[in-house]
Design an enzyme around this catalytic site. Structure first.
Site, PDB file in Angstrom:
ATOM      1  N   HIS B 219       0.757  -1.210  -0.111  1.00  0.00           N
ATOM      2  CA  HIS B 219       0.115   0.068  -0.084  1.00  0.00           C
ATOM      3  C   HIS B 219       0.935   1.320   0.092  1.00  0.00           C
ATOM      4  CE1 HIS B 219      -3.513  -2.606   0.482  1.00  0.00           C
ATOM      5  NE2 HIS B 219      -4.250  -1.420   0.498  1.00  0.00           N
ATOM      6  N   SER B 223      -0.153  -0.883  -6.220  1.00  0.00           N
ATOM      7  CA  SER B 223       0.250  -1.950  -7.169  1.00  0.00           C
ATOM      8  C   SER B 223       0.962  -1.517  -8.322  1.00  0.00           C
ATOM      9  CB  SER B 223      -1.192  -2.380  -7.727  1.00  0.00           C
ATOM     10  OG  SER B 223      -1.879  -3.289  -6.546  1.00  0.00           O
ATOM     11  N   LYS B 247     -14.006  -7.538  -9.445  1.00  0.00           N
ATOM     12  CA  LYS B 247     -13.131  -8.519 -10.152  1.00  0.00           C
ATOM     13  C   LYS B 247     -12.874  -9.569  -9.187  1.00  0.00           C
ATOM     14  CE  LYS B 247      -9.718  -8.192 -13.835  1.00  0.00           C
ATOM     15  NZ  LYS B 247      -9.120  -7.350 -14.437  1.00  0.00           N
ATOM     16  N   ASP B 248     -12.369  -9.435  -8.044  1.00  0.00           N
ATOM     17  CA  ASP B 248     -11.814 -10.317  -6.882  1.00  0.00           C
ATOM     18  C   ASP B 248     -12.942 -11.304  -6.755  1.00  0.00           C
ATOM     19  OD1 ASP B 248      -9.183  -9.674  -6.977  1.00  0.00           O
ATOM     20  OD2 ASP B 248      -9.194  -8.311  -5.015  1.00  0.00           O
ATOM     21  N   GLU B 291       5.706 -33.701  -2.212  1.00  0.00           N
ATOM     22  CA  GLU B 291       4.358 -33.186  -2.862  1.00  0.00           C
ATOM     23  C   GLU B 291       5.112 -32.231  -4.251  1.00  0.00           C
ATOM     24  OE1 GLU B 291       0.660 -33.125  -1.030  1.00  0.00           O
ATOM     25  OE2 GLU B 291       1.885 -34.821  -2.076  1.00  0.00           O
TER      26      GLU B 291
END
Lengths: 280, 450
Positions: B219, B223, B247-248, B291
């Site tokens: 922040h 971004s 959108k998220d 894994e």
């Protein structure tokens, strides 16, 4: 400085790896097991549903009960299903009195409530299927050194699952001429080392009398017991699939709505119109 | 910190004003993920994955807490208690499969998130600390995932724990002592299982703490975006809410749909059958593999097969495996190109895709038995991995001629090209400045292009 250090470290790793890569390799002896080992034969299982896709299929209760009959009549001589409780058989269509009667056939290790000495009691529906041998040493002593694995999870514990179980128990055959089978072992190309200690469990057709009149061929018995062992390994399989269908349908509808609201929210940014009010 | 044109929180009710004076939590939310946080308006779907990683962590924490209510960390009971969850606990099968598959989804999402950062140059100034915190999260995730896998106490759990903890014995002089100290004994046993359970419960909350720092560090500069060009003015941004929340939410719905599909139809597809066999210290599995999400690093470890420069092969492998992740900390200073996004870096872009392919090859080599030609392929792939970050990236930054950059995000969205064609750092003075009169105008309504 960082880049200089990185250059040194990078060069060191790269040179070391390239040095390792140019080392001559020891000649590899071809593994004779590789030559004869076979992958399990893939079968269209009824419980895997349309297209063998594993989305809609449910277990055929009659087949599960036949599979249990095969397990009880043949496999249970050596193999336990110690993670399964008698009461679980209600899921494959046994009634409460049937389960109670079945449980009573088994002796469960217990403590004598008067003397405190180890003893046994009649099984209850809440008990698990008892172990065949009290421990590994007892099992190996009785089985000529071999350890019959517990079958509760076998279809999840082997590559190929139910296909493997079916192929293994129907796959016994004569060993090739250049393959030595040690005494007391049996040749089976589906087994990892090709030499399995388990004698062929299915001797021929009609070894089990099915209550529902199905003809007990070797292949039929193998399919039935593989299906039963799929159920013992994954008793919640049907609930899982029906949950999955509902969840995916719900989330697909939610995704469509979420997409439409996303498009609506962004409409004024992506296609600005004069006088339009922004979504915020 | 935010852009000067960020909207300010205005409590509208009496209670809202009261709360804002005593505990300004709504203001905090508003400023961090609400309308008060302007974000570049050209973020594509790859920018959903940070949020999805947070969602994946929450799924792991919630399902994990429920599992811990039924799990018993004792070598004689652990495997049975897992099967108890699968068979007797109400919806236990669902909770456990969500947790097991959730770990794979978490890593998949985080790897996409990392490669997105690599492609768009999100690790570069001013976001170096943000990137480094991300690497810390990756390390913590690997530790948490590894210890969680051990808790099942199946064959692969036990032998995986044995192999991985054995790596510490490669440390010169103190290796054996360190190994014994970590395990709480000379071999993986009850003491090991207990401490792994304790740490497996702790680490997700440490991860959560570092995520808070990660988002905080995000922040400060805001971004990055697919052009890699700095935000220049309000015409380049939209408020986080409702644009990116919408959108998220769409991204989350699709993610959960895929997740539900794998949990309910293919829950064991990513697992090893051997882990449905209870741990047996006397029987080694034919092939010990971790894994899938650790396979590339496992391949690097296995690739060091010869002693070299008086350092034993095993120590080389351990050093290289640690370095493979640690080098990411230095990436912001290894890549000196003034251009962030690979969209405008024709040469670096090629090497980016080679790196992606290289990681997939490493993963394949890590998951298969060490037979030729896989060993040599793995060694070359591991060599490329180090060469990429430590040799190629710094060199490419020196010789590459970037493509013309857009003047601003808004121009890029509208499809215009820069007039000067110079990278950000080399734009002529005054070229980057926000057009007068837009500062602090408070509106995020898109401005018409100049």
């Amino acid at each position: 400085m960082v880049r200089l250090g990185a250059f040194g470290v990078g060069l060191l790793f790269v040179v070391t790896l390239l040095w390792a890569a140019v080392q001559p390799r020891d000649p590899v002896q071809p593994d004779p097991v590789e030559k004869y080992h076979l992958a399990p034969v893939a079968i269209d299982w009824s419980w895997r549903g349309p297209g063998n896709a594993g989305i809609f299929g449910t277990f055929d209760r009659a087949q599960l009960q036949r599979g249990f009959a095969v397990y009880k009549g043949i496999c249970s001589a050596c193999h336990a299903i110690h993670r399964v409780a008698f009461r679980d058989l209600a899921d494959i269509g046994f009634t409460a009195p049937q389960i109670k009667a079945l449980a009573k056939e088994y002796d469960i290790p217990s403590i004598d409530d008067k003397t405190g000495e180890p003893s046994t009691r009649k099984g209850l529906p809440s008990d698990k299927f008892p172990l065949i041998y009290p421990n590994e040493i007892a099992a190996r002593a009785a089985q000529n050194g071999a350890l019959p694995p517990d079958l509760s999870l076998i279809t999840k514990a082997r590559e190929g699952g139910a296909n493997y179980v079916h192929s293994l128990i129907t796959g016994y055959r004569d060993a090739p001429k250049d393959w030595q089978v040690p005494d007391g072992l049996y040749y089976n190309p589906y087994f990892r080392s090709l030499n399995v200690a388990m004698p062929p469990p299915l001797s021929g057709d009609g070894q089990i009398e099915y209550a529902d009149g199905t003809k007990a061929t070797k292949d039929q018995m193998a399919r039935d017991v593989a299906t039963f062992l799929t159920w013992t390994a994954e008793p919640k399989l049907e609930a899982r699939r029906s949950t999955g269908v509902a969840a995916v349908l719900f989330l697909a509808a939610l995704s469509v709505l979420a997409y439409l609201s996303y498009v609506r929210v962004w409409a004024d940014i992506k296609h600005p119109k004069a006088g339009a009010v922004p979504a915020e | 910190m935010s852009f000067p044109w960020a909207k300010h929180y205005q409590p509208t009710t009496t209670f809202g004003r009261y709360l804002d004076a005593k505990l300004p939590l709504p203001r905090f939310i508003y400023d961090s993920v609400g309308a008060g946080y302007p974000a570049p308006k050209n973020l594509n779907y790859f920018y959903n994955f940070g949020f999805l990683a947070g969602a994946a962590l929450m799924i792991q924490i919630i399902t994990g807490i429920v599992l811990a209510m039924h799990y018993r960390a004792d070598t004689s009971l652990a495997f049975d208690s897992v099967e108890h969850i699968m068979r007797d606990v109400n919806s236990g099968w669902l909770i456990r499969y969500m947790h097991a598959v959730g770990a794979s989804f978490f890593f998949a999402v985080v790897y996409i998130h990392i490669f997105r950062g690599l492609y768009y140059g999100s690790y570069k100034a001013p976001r170096e600390v943000l990137w480094m915190l991300g690497v810390v999260i990756l390390l913590l995730m690997m530790a948490a995932a590894f210890m969680g896998y051990v808790l099942v106490w199946g064959q692969m759990s036990f032998w995986g724990a044995t192999v991985i903890t054995n790596l510490f014995s490669a440390v010169p002089y103190v290796g054996e002592t360190l190994h014994t100290w970590l395990l709480g004994g000379f071999a993986a046993d009850n003491a090991t299982l207990n401490r792994f359970f304790s740490l497996h419960y702790l680490l997700p909350f440490v991860i959560l703490g570092v995520i808070i720092l990660h988002v905080w560090a995000l922040h400060i500069p805001g971004s990055n975006n697919p052009t890699g060009v700095d935000v220049k003015g309000p015409q380049d941004t939209v408020p986080f809410h409702p644009y990116y929340t919408a959108k998220d939410f769409f991204g989350l719905s699709v993610y959960l749909m895929l997740f539900a599909g794998v949990v309910c139809f293919l829950p064991n597809a990513l697992g090893e059958p051997d882990n449905y066999i209870p741990a047996n210290p006397l029987a080694t599995p034919a092939e010990i593999v971790p894994e899938w999400y650790l396979l590339p690093f496992y391949a690097i470890l296995k690739s060091f097969t010869v002693d070299f420069l008086f350092i034993p092969a095993k120590l080389w492998g351990v050093l290289a495996m640690v370095s493979a992740i640690a080098l990411l900390f230095f990436l912001p200073w290894l890549d000196t190109s003034p251009v962030r996004s690979n969209t405008y870096r024709p040469l670096n872009r090629i090497f980016f895709w080679v790196l992606v392919a290289d990681c997939l090859v490493l993963g394949y080599c890590g998951g298969h038995p060490p037979v030729e030609p896989l060993v040599r392929i793995g060694q070359l792939a591991a060599a490329y991995y180090f060469a990429h970050f430590l040799l190629i990236v710094p060199f490419v930054a020196r010789i590459e001629k970037p493509l013309p950059l857009p003047h601003s995000i808004n121009e890029a969205v509208l499809g215009k090209e820069s007039k000067t064609g110079a990278p950000i750092g080399l734009q002529p003075p005054g070229y980057n400045e926000t057009p007068a009169g837009t500062l602090g105008s408070g509106g995020a309504t898109p401005q018409p292009a100049e």
